[in-house]
Design a protein around this motif. Structure first.
Motif, PDB file in Angstrom:
ATOM      1  N   CYS A  37     110.387  84.783  40.387  1.00 45.02           N
ATOM      2  CA  CYS A  37     111.676  85.355  40.768  1.00 45.02           C
ATOM      3  C   CYS A  37     112.810  84.469  40.253  1.00 45.02           C
ATOM      4  O   CYS A  37     112.747  83.236  40.348  1.00 45.02           O
ATOM      5  N   VAL A  40     117.348  83.522  42.920  1.00 45.61           N
ATOM      6  CA  VAL A  40     117.048  83.989  44.278  1.00 45.61           C
ATOM      7  C   VAL A  40     118.278  83.899  45.173  1.00 45.61           C
ATOM      8  O   VAL A  40     118.519  84.771  46.014  1.00 45.61           O
ATOM      9  N   CYS A  43     120.420  86.790  44.725  1.00 45.51           N
ATOM     10  CA  CYS A  43     119.800  87.959  45.348  1.00 45.51           C
ATOM     11  C   CYS A  43     120.074  87.978  46.845  1.00 45.51           C
ATOM     12  O   CYS A  43     120.396  89.029  47.423  1.00 45.51           O
ATOM     13  N   ARG A 505     110.785  93.563  40.568  1.00 45.44           N
ATOM     14  CA  ARG A 505     109.977  92.555  41.260  1.00 45.44           C
ATOM     15  C   ARG A 505     110.536  91.151  41.096  1.00 45.44           C
ATOM     16  O   ARG A 505     110.511  90.349  42.037  1.00 45.44           O
ATOM     17  N   TYR A 506     111.073  90.825  39.919  1.00 41.34           N
ATOM     18  CA  TYR A 506     111.417  89.440  39.635  1.00 41.34           C
ATOM     19  C   TYR A 506     112.902  89.173  39.399  1.00 41.34           C
ATOM     20  O   TYR A 506     113.348  88.041  39.595  1.00 41.34           O
TER      21      TYR A 506
END
Length: 713
Positions: A37, A40, A43, A505-506
């Motif tokens: 990932c 982060v 995010c 997903r990443y």
């Protein structure tokens, strides 16, 4: 000496302890798969802000009421149709001419004329001059609280306590607007007000026929515009299904064009370029021929679009010949000097055509972000509308709020009960809490401006996030095509779905990071636009100059950020690194090949733009011949229209949007392949250990080739 291991840009199956095989490694297929990932923290920040948007939306939906927008507000801030004005549902404007003088800004600043709530709209025409002799005041429409008995009719009008004139009106969204044919009536009014009565009071205020005559012209223009609008709507209703067929035709032509480019991309691109140059040459020759044919004739050409337009043929064709000739010369020399660059661009487009042809699902992928962006726009519009209605209801008397420690509950309940006797509050067990709900719901609501700013910022962020999601998904799919050594069998299964999975997903944090940068610049630009609108009436040229410079700088910054972010997403799709690392790598590649990157980017953009124009032009010509009745065997289906250009314009605009959606996939394919091509040149040298992944046509243009591996001893 042992061989130096290569820096592997792609996914490989070996480990650090396993030496690389000689030559092409068949396990190397597409972008890097082992990822982690990225970004982060960004995010998490994005999720927090989404939570804030949910809170704002909840607050707006609970305390806002869009129905309040139906109720107009008078000059004193009272809502017509609510509270003590329950029986006065309609808003009457003293002088709509003032609204016309403000221009389009009336939608932001409001109409400066006095406005009052009335029980019904005027059902007759009236001018105050009729009652100057009799001093009859029964027909006057005046402000609330004005004592008409203490002033003369002319003084009431000059002090703007009462309306000077009005026309027979109807309620349009609870606003009284004139609907009568007032031009002939206006002549009589001007005769009365302009010839017989020019009024001057002690303050030298005047009201003469000139103002009323201007108002009559404004009203006449309003009626004509309303009539044209009704005809346009009627044309759209009569031809809506034919316009839908036209949009389907645009989609079919776009698909055919893309299929042809899949097999004969070079021929299609060069044919498009030659046709584009020939078009301007033909227009130039045609205009000059018609100019010499009509020279000295003084004939007039009349065109009926929505309004009637007339031109002198001689001057029209002379201007057309000069303009088209200049464009032809510019286009011809551009094509001449950029011929080699166009060849490389054609090779890249051919590479992109084969990539698209190998993944037909990518053509329909733009519909996904398009629908998501429509959803974002709808969400922003709903929240903004609900927030706008908070605080529209009248204010309670006094400055009483529970937050300031006031304990006079009796006064509070009395004020709120008088205020909200018609507006039921949310159900509550405690009466005081129920009234508090009403107070919050219909309070002043000045704080909502900050919620609107937050909502606008989230709108920019989400729109750019959805756009980034589409770009990263497409670049992941097309990079899997480029980095497949054998295009016939090394392309992974379901590349688009796999790219979307890796993106979701990443890399949501990286998407949030890139879109946040653009959103910050866009909210600053919106603030600068607001300042610009406020400074238009200012006489300070220095402030205006610096504001223009700031707007220009931030516009350029936004364009640069969008360009860098798109290339960063391509690097993320290939290597799976975070946003900053990918942006740095993309910037390095572009900086080392800045001339090639700039020229090829603009050339490919130009070629795709020409392709779009060709598709739109074909659809426009078909629509013109159909709606103009020139396709005789289809005349039975041609509707009777007031303005046959209306459906043509709608079809042309829709065709351009459809063509842009289809060709945006090609543009992303070419951008991805071009950046991968630059990376391929830098990392590889054509040796068996470092073979080129580019197509043979590109290698041939650049004079490069892959060496065959030596046979094992």
């Amino acid at each position: 000496m042992g061989k130096k291991p290569r820096v592997e840009p792609l996914e490989v199956s070996h480990t650090k302890d396993t030496p690389l095989k000689k030559g092409y490694d068949p396990s190397r297929q597409g972008p890097k798969r082992k990822r982690s990932c990225t970004d982060v923290i960004c995010c998490l920040i994005f999720i927090i802000f989404l939570g804030g948007l949910v809170v704002v939306a909840y607050f707006a939906f609970v305390y806002g009421d869009p129905q309040l927008l139906i109720y107009p507000r008078d000059s004193n801030g009272n809502l017509c149709g609510l509270g003590k004005y329950e029986n006065k549902k309609y808003l009457f404007f003293f002088d709509l001419v003032e609204c016309g003088r403000v221009g389009p800004g009336v939608f932001l600043t409001g109409c400066p004329t006095p406005q009052v709530c009335v029980a019904k709209c005027p059902d007759t025409d009236y001018i105050f001059a009729e009652d100057l002799v009799t001093q009859n005041k029964s027909k006057l429409i005046c402000r609330d609280g004005v004592e008409t008995s203490k002033k003369r009719v002319d003084q009431l009008v000059l002090d703007k306590d009462c309306a000077a004139y009005y026309f027979k009106s109807e309620a349009v969204i609870n606003r009284c607007l004139p609907i009568t044919e007032i031009l002939d009536l206006g002549k009589d009014i001007v005769n009365i007000a302009g010839k017989n009565h020019t009024i001057v009071n002690n303050d030298n205020k005047t009201l003469d026929g000139g103002d009323i005559n201007y108002g009559i012209k404004v009203f006449d223009a309003f009626l004509k515009a309303k009539e044209i609008g009704d005809k346009i709507i009627a044309d759209v209703v009569a031809s809506w299904w034919m316009m839908l067929i036209g949009l389907v035709v645009a989609m079919v032509i776009s698909m055919i064009w893309i299929v042809l480019m899949r097999w004969i991309s070079g021929f299609m691109i060069w044919l498009t370029v030659l046709l584009f140059v020939a078009l301007w040459l033909a227009l130039t020759i045609c205009c000059w021929y018609l100019y010499f044919q009509n020279k000295g004739t003084n004939e007039t050409l009349t065109v009926y679009l929505i309004w009637q337009l007339s031109f002198e043929k001689e001057n029209l064709f002379l201007a057309g010949g000069i303009i088209f000739g200049v464009i032809f010369v510019i286009v011809f020399f551009i094509m001449l000097f950029l011929c080699q660059r166009i060849r490389i661009a054609v090779a890249l487009i051919g590479h992109g055509s084969r990539a698209v042809g190998s993944m037909w699902s990518t053509l329909f992928w733009p519909l996904v972000p398009f629908v998501l962006q429509l959803g974002v726009v709808a969400l922003w519009g709903c929240i903004a509308t609900f927030l706008l209605t908070i605080g529209r209801a009248p204010q309670p008397s006094g400055n009483f709020t529970l937050a300031n420690g006031t304990t006079d509950i009796a006064k509070y309940k009395s004020d709120v009960e008088n205020l909200f006797e018609r507006i039921p509050c949310e159900s509550s067990q405690n009466d005081t809490e129920g009234k508090l709900c009403g107070f919050l719901k219909y309070g002043k609501g000045d704080y909502t401006i900050y919620l609107q700013i937050f909502n606008l910022f989230m709108f920019f962020w989400l729109v750019n996030f959805v756009s980034a999601l589409g770009q990263l998904t497409l670049s992941g799919a097309f990079s899997s095509y480029y980095w497949a050594f054998d295009k016939s069998k090394d392309i992974p299964a379901l590349p688009l779905l796999g790219a979307f999975y890796r993106c979701f997903r990443y890399h949501l944090g990286s998407l949030a990071f890139g879109s946040l940068l653009i959103a910050i610049v866009q909210i600053i630009r919106a603030f600068l636009e607001y300042l610009d609108s406020k400074l238009k009436a200012s006489e300070n040229p220095v402030a205006k100059f610096f504001l223009k410079c700031l707007k220009c700088c931030f516009w350029c910054l936004e364009k640069i950020l969008k360009f860098l972010c798109k290339n960063a997403y391509i690097m993320i799709a290939v290597y799976g690194k975070n946003f900053c690392t990918s942006a740095k790598r993309a910037f390095e590649l572009i900086l080392k090949n800045c001339v090639r990157a700039f020229v090829l980017d603009k050339v490919t953009d130009f070629l795709f733009f020409v392709c779009k124009l060709m598709v739109v032009g074909a659809v426009g010509v078909i629509a013109y011949f159909f709606f103009d009745g020139k396709i005789t065997f289809l005349n039975q289906y041609t509707p009777m229209l007031n303005f046959y250009f209306v459906p043509i314009i709608v079809v042309v605009i829709g065709a351009y949007i459809i063509a842009d959606l289809f060709f945006s996939v090609y543009e992303m394919a070419v951008d991805t392949i071009f950046l991968c091509f630059l990376d391929d040149i830098e990392r590889n040298d054509g040796s068996p250990e470092k073979p080129y992944f580019m197509g043979k046509d590109l290698m041939k243009l650049l004079g490069k080739k892959n060496l065959k591996p030596k046979a094992e001893g």
